[in-house]
Design a protein around this motif. Structure first.
Motif, mmCIF file in Angstrom:
data_model
loop_
_atom_site.group_PDB
_atom_site.id
_atom_site.type_symbol
_atom_site.label_atom_id
_atom_site.label_comp_id
_atom_site.label_asym_id
_atom_site.label_seq_id
_atom_site.Cartn_x
_atom_site.Cartn_y
_atom_site.Cartn_z
ATOM 1 N N VAL A 99 -57.635 -8.855 -37.423
ATOM 2 C CA VAL A 99 -58.689 -8.047 -37.695
ATOM 3 C C VAL A 99 -59.888 -9.054 -38.083
ATOM 4 O O VAL A 99 -59.794 -10.197 -38.623
ATOM 5 C CB VAL A 99 -58.513 -7.446 -39.323
ATOM 6 N N ARG A 100 -61.090 -8.824 -37.522
ATOM 7 C CA ARG A 100 -62.279 -9.684 -37.797
ATOM 8 C C ARG A 100 -62.857 -9.089 -38.946
ATOM 9 O O ARG A 100 -63.255 -8.021 -38.998
ATOM 10 C CB ARG A 100 -63.335 -9.441 -36.282
ATOM 11 N N PHE A 101 -62.908 -9.883 -39.861
ATOM 12 C CA PHE A 101 -62.965 -9.259 -41.299
ATOM 13 C C PHE A 101 -64.514 -9.905 -41.840
ATOM 14 O O PHE A 101 -64.963 -9.372 -42.948
ATOM 15 C CB PHE A 101 -62.098 -9.576 -42.236
ATOM 16 N N ALA A 102 -65.171 -11.136 -41.663
ATOM 17 C CA ALA A 102 -66.174 -11.575 -42.096
ATOM 18 C C ALA A 102 -66.862 -12.523 -41.269
ATOM 19 O O ALA A 102 -66.191 -13.263 -40.175
ATOM 20 C CB ALA A 102 -65.658 -12.250 -43.560
ATOM 21 N N THR A 103 -68.287 -12.589 -41.401
ATOM 22 C CA THR A 103 -69.143 -13.553 -40.658
ATOM 23 C C THR A 103 -69.499 -14.747 -41.619
ATOM 24 O O THR A 103 -69.984 -14.334 -42.655
ATOM 25 C CB THR A 103 -70.393 -12.887 -40.087
ATOM 26 N N VAL A 104 -69.344 -15.809 -41.215
ATOM 27 C CA VAL A 104 -69.526 -17.015 -42.327
ATOM 28 C C VAL A 104 -70.523 -17.986 -41.399
ATOM 29 O O VAL A 104 -70.351 -18.012 -40.215
ATOM 30 C CB VAL A 104 -68.370 -17.755 -42.721
#
Length: 263
Positions: free
Chosen positions: A148-153
């Motif tokens: 799952v791609r869950f956050a952009t940092v």
């Protein structure tokens, strides 16, 4: 010989007929009405205490288990109405709001803490790979163990390999192995890496389903192959790194026939 007397015959009849029967008591209508009213009043009182009284209302929301998220972010996303009856708080609705607003949350346990609290125990997703998002100012997208791609940092997390997808974009190739499937395979490989190797891995490169390689520190490379037989490949790679510390290239795609080269 004289027969039993009249008194004796009477006693015998009493013994044979058993103990005297008590008269059957029937409840009086007034008693039944009183009991019914008591039950109704008790039920109404319970409903009032739970929903109408000021004694069992939400006064605080507590948050635990956060690592990257703040307690304030979780409380705001939960959007619990303070002052509302504690019994009326929708547990499932709170969970749904948190998952929708904060994709970093993997799971959350929402509990009523009587008489005035709501408890939110959060488990955050842990990145096992990151994907460079060159179209978004060089930021990174975190990918968890479920793919799952869950956050952009903005900054790459320490010790998390970069996922590089160098796959064929032909329609036939994508139909057979869609990008999501290849990402899951890369995640599978990252999860099977020995801890020492995982710390040294900078990039997991995917060219196709059965062509996954690793780029380690010091310019070393590992041909892993597909995500199958991951544990056997991990054991083989550990032994190969010890046996050939000066090698640069390692191949464990067939764990029963490993190879190393370069120096």
């Amino acid at each position: 010989m004289a027969g039993p007397t009249t008194a004796e015959r009477g006693e015998r009849q009493k013994l044979e007929s058993g103990p005297p029967r008590l008269p059957r008591l029937r409840p009086r209508p007034r008693t039944f009405i009183i009991l019914l009213c008591a039950v109704v009043l008790a039920g109404a009182g319970s409903v009032w205490v739970l929903y109408g009284s000021p004694w069992l209302r939400v006064e605080r929301v507590s948050v635990s288990g956060t690592r990257v998220l703040t307690e304030g972010q979780v409380s705001e996303a939960a959007d619990v109405s303070l002052g509302s009856p504690l019994i009326s708080v929708g547990i499932d609705e709170i969970e749904a709001r948190l998952r929708q607003k904060l994709p970093r949350i993997d799971s959350v346990d929402v509990v009523r803490s009587w008489p005035h609290g709501i408890g939110l125990k959060v488990t955050e997703r842990t990145p096992v790979l990151i994907v460079e998002n060159s179209g978004n100012g060089g930021k990174y997208v975190e990918v968890d163990a479920k793919g799952v791609r869950f956050a952009t940092v903005s900054d790459a997390p320490t010790g998390v390999p970069v996922l590089e997808l160098a796959v064929s974009r032909s329609a036939a190739a994508l139909r057979r192995f869609p990008e999501a499937r290849l990402v899951r395979e890369a995640v599978r490989v990252a999860g099977d890496l020995p801890a020492a190797v995982a710390r040294d891995t900078g990039t997991v490169k995917v060219r196709s389903y059965d062509s996954i390689s690793l780029e380690l520190s010091g310019g070393r490379t590992v041909m892993w192959g597909s995500g199958e037989k991951g544990r056997a490949k991990a054991r083989t790679l550990t032994a190969l790194l010890k046996a050939s510390p000066g090698a640069r290239n390692f191949d464990v795609s067939v764990p029963t026939a490993p190879a190393s080269s370069g120096s």
